[in-house]
Design an enzyme around this catalytic site. Structure first.
Site, PDB file in Angstrom:
ATOM      1  N   ASP A  73       0.816  -1.217   0.000  1.00 54.77           N
ATOM      2  CA  ASP A  73       0.000   0.000   0.000  1.00 54.77           C
ATOM      3  C   ASP A  73       0.845   1.261   0.000  1.00 54.77           C
ATOM      4  O   ASP A  73       0.451   2.283  -0.565  1.00 54.77           O
ATOM      5  CB  ASP A  73      -0.940   0.004   1.209  1.00 54.77           C
ATOM      6  N   ASP A 117      -1.238  -5.311   4.535  1.00 52.39           N
ATOM      7  CA  ASP A 117      -2.553  -4.721   4.721  1.00 52.39           C
ATOM      8  C   ASP A 117      -3.747  -5.548   4.237  1.00 52.39           C
ATOM      9  O   ASP A 117      -4.692  -5.773   4.969  1.00 52.39           O
ATOM     10  CB  ASP A 117      -2.594  -3.355   4.049  1.00 52.39           C
ATOM     11  N   SER A 141      -5.007   5.176   5.578  1.00 58.07           N
ATOM     12  CA  SER A 141      -3.949   4.252   5.964  1.00 58.07           C
ATOM     13  C   SER A 141      -3.941   4.120   7.478  1.00 58.07           C
ATOM     14  O   SER A 141      -4.349   5.029   8.204  1.00 58.07           O
ATOM     15  CB  SER A 141      -2.603   4.794   5.481  1.00 58.07           C
TER      16      SER A 141
END
EC number: 4.2.1.9
Length: 612
Positions: free
Chosen positions: A81, A123, A517
């Site tokens: 990510d 993630d 995030s």
């Protein structure tokens, strides 16, 4: 008594061809009849959290075979990510979660595997694997690659701890010299492993412990530490044990849906709130609950957020602590132990290791045990040496951190805050909810009222922030970035980081139907549902409209009359609920994802009603 699934392809005259192919993979005569354990690895050289996993599958395989199973490894995709952040690559991150879940289902069902060891880390990989495990409901154990060591560098004659977010924030900050930025860039991510704060990857790996599907230490033991090897070896041995218990002893209590039951999901959410985990975990827990066929909603999460205190504070919410410090304080078992003593944990449910979580805590909570092996396990610390090799060091802290008054993990009496680190907001701007990481919000910003600045893409918002068009008091609204509208529900780490770079981190709010995030902090509210593309009120806001945010009352409202909103809705119905002007190439693969995606309050899962 359930039959081994693998017998479908290994037994009977009609399967002579299949057995011939199994033999070509190394299976021998006396192997047929043993359980086939699928090892779902996620090694890739693109991702620091996965770069060291190349040999982990075979490490587990050796333990599986020594325990009497057949091990067969395959790989899933894994997106970084951080590298995909801030450009069109981020459109693919969340959709990859579903692809990972599907790929595991495809491989495991196509080859009739009896059980799975999931080797995850970053993630979307851990939640994708969790979705698959709960969908398939066959014996499973999770073992992750482990966290990265925190970075360290010398700035202004001081040694400071660093992580990825520091590099992102300092990049556009004109007050940071080129020399200092270079130091930070080179020091922020020093080793293999998932980024060193309580970001999404580490949050999810911690939650697998709370769900009872991974071994103690899975979420906190550093990737570089030699002690982590034992987690892989024990996972391989234990998966054979619980697989035989299920198929040979008719034991359904070892299946993932029996372990990760509703009470376990409540434990996972309690942990998430207590440790101030990433807001992405809400999205993923909702999706996993759907796969487990559990009725678990954002309303349940909201109720818990009001009564669970914050007992742990980690970067990005504070620069003082990183995952290596959480481990020193006893890791997930320590936080769960404090929740249990506060009467906030369901401790009478099973785990893959123990008949009950309470029994597991009695052995692994450093405040309960005096076992020197357990204390030694949680003394495992960083070496401060740049490396991409796992198990490459065996450094230890002199002592564990058992200071529950002022340490990294606190008791109920000394909680960082009486309410937890995550909250769900409701109001006319988010009828179905929006989420905020309260652990990262300054106390002065718990209430905020300001005029909206509307942007219909992350790119235009970033340009406005860096161009000085966003000023103190503004509420930055980034819409049409939800699961359908993006598509793909991009993370907004760069906009929040750039607000900090411009000195506006505590002077503005940011609201989006996208997500954030795990590295985000500040008054950043995401997952606004319904999203703009689905007809949500966030799509009706105009520049200058006043938005009122009140975290203590869990509300977020647009101060525009119902009559005016009704007029705007008529206009948007005609326009088609899409950005007025936005240049974005959307691939066929992403269009397919958008066609089936639900809003964030449902976990951005597929709308299976469209298949009927």
């Amino acid at each position: 008594m359930p039959q081994y699934r693998s017998k479908t392809s290994t037994h009977g005259r009609n399967m002579a061809g299949a057995r011939a192919l199994w033999r070509a993979t190394g299976v021998k005569d006396d192997d047929f009849g043993k359980p086939i354990i699928a090892i779902a690895n996620s090694f890739t050289q693109f991702v620091p959290g996965h770069v060291h996993l190349k040999d982990m599958g075979q490490l587990v395989a050796g333990a599986v075979e020594a325990a009497g199973g057949i091990a067969k490894e395959f790989n899933t995709i894994a997106i970084d990510d951080g590298i995909a952040m801030g450009h069109s690559g981020m459109l693919y991150s969340l959709p990859s979660r579903d692809l990972i879940a599907d790929s595991i289902e495809y491989m495991v069902n196509a080859h009739c595997a009896d059980a799975i060891v999931c080797i995850s880390n970053c993630d979307k990989i851990t939640p994708g694997m969790l979705m698959a495990a709960l969908r398939l409901n066959i014996p499973v154990i999770f073992v992750s690659g482990g966290p990265m060591e925190a970075g360290k560098t010398k700035l202004s004659d001081q040694i400071i701890k660093l992580d990825l977010v520091d590099a992102m924030v300092m990049g556009p900050d004109k007050n940071v010299s080129d020399e200092d930025l270079a130091k930070v860039e080179r020091s922020a991510c020093p080793t293999c492993g998932s980024c060193s704060g309580m970001f999404t990857a580490n949050s999810m790996n911690c939650l697998t412990e709370a769900l009872g599907l991974s071994l103690p230490g899975n979420g906190s033991m550093l990737a570089t530490h030699a002690d982590r090897e034992q987690l892989f070896l024990e996972a391989g041995e234990r998966i054979v044990d619980i697989t035989k218990r299920h198929y040979e002893q008719d034991d359904y209590s070892v299946l993932p849906r029996a372990i990760a039951c509703r009470e376990a999901f409540e434990n996972a959410m309690a942990l998430d709130i207590a440790m101030g985990g990433s807001t992405n975990t809400i999205l993923h827990l909702l999706a996993c609950a759907q796969e487990a066929e559990l009725d678990y909603t954002v309303a349940d999460m909201d109720e818990m957020s009001r009564r669970i205190p914050q007992l742990c504070k980690v970067a990005p919410s504070t620069p003082l602590y990183h995952m290596e410090d959480v481990h020193r304080a006893g890791g997930v078992m320590a936080i769960l132990g404090e929740l249990d003593r506060a009467g906030l944990l369901n401790s009478d449910i099973p785990t893959i290791l123990s008949p009950t979580m309470k029994e597991q805590l009695a052995k692994y909570d450093i405040m309960q045990t005096d076992d020197p092996k357990i204390i030694d396990f949680y003394r495992a610390g960083p070496a401060g040496i740049r490396t991409v090799k796992p198990f490459s060091q065996s450094c230890r802290w002199d002592t564990v951190d058992n200071d529950r008054a002022a340490g990294c993990v606190r008791s109920l009496e000394h909680a960082f805050s009486t309410e937890g680190g995550l909250a769900v907001l409701f109001g006319n701007m988010a009828v179905d909810g929006a989420v905020v990481k309260t652990a990262g919000v300054d106390n002065d910003n718990l209430t905020f009222t300001g005029p909206a600045k509307i942007y219909e893409s992350q790119d235009t918002a970033v340009a406005a922030i860096l161009g000085g068009k966003v000023v103190e008091g503004d509420v930055v609204v980034i819409r049409y970035e939800g699961p359908q509208g993006g598509p793909g529900m991009q993370e907004m780490l760069y906009p929040t980081s750039y607000l900090k770079s411009m000195g506006l981190g505590k002077k503005c709010a940011l609201v989006t139907d996208g997500r954030f995030s795990g590295g985000t902090s500040g008054l950043s509210i995401g997952h606004a549902s319904p999203e703009a593309a689905a007809g949500g009120v966030i799509g009706l806001i105009e520049d200058g409209d006043i938005i009122d945010i009140n975290i203590p009352t869990r509300t977020m409202d647009l101060k525009v009359s119902d009559e005016i909103l009704a007029e705007r809705r008529i206009a948007m119905d005609i326009h088609g609920w899409k950005p007025v002007s936005r240049e974005r190439h959307v691939s066929t693969a992403l269009k397919v994802y958008a066609l089936m995606a639900t809003s964030a309050d449902k976990g951005a899962i597929r709308d299976i009603s469209k298949l009927k």
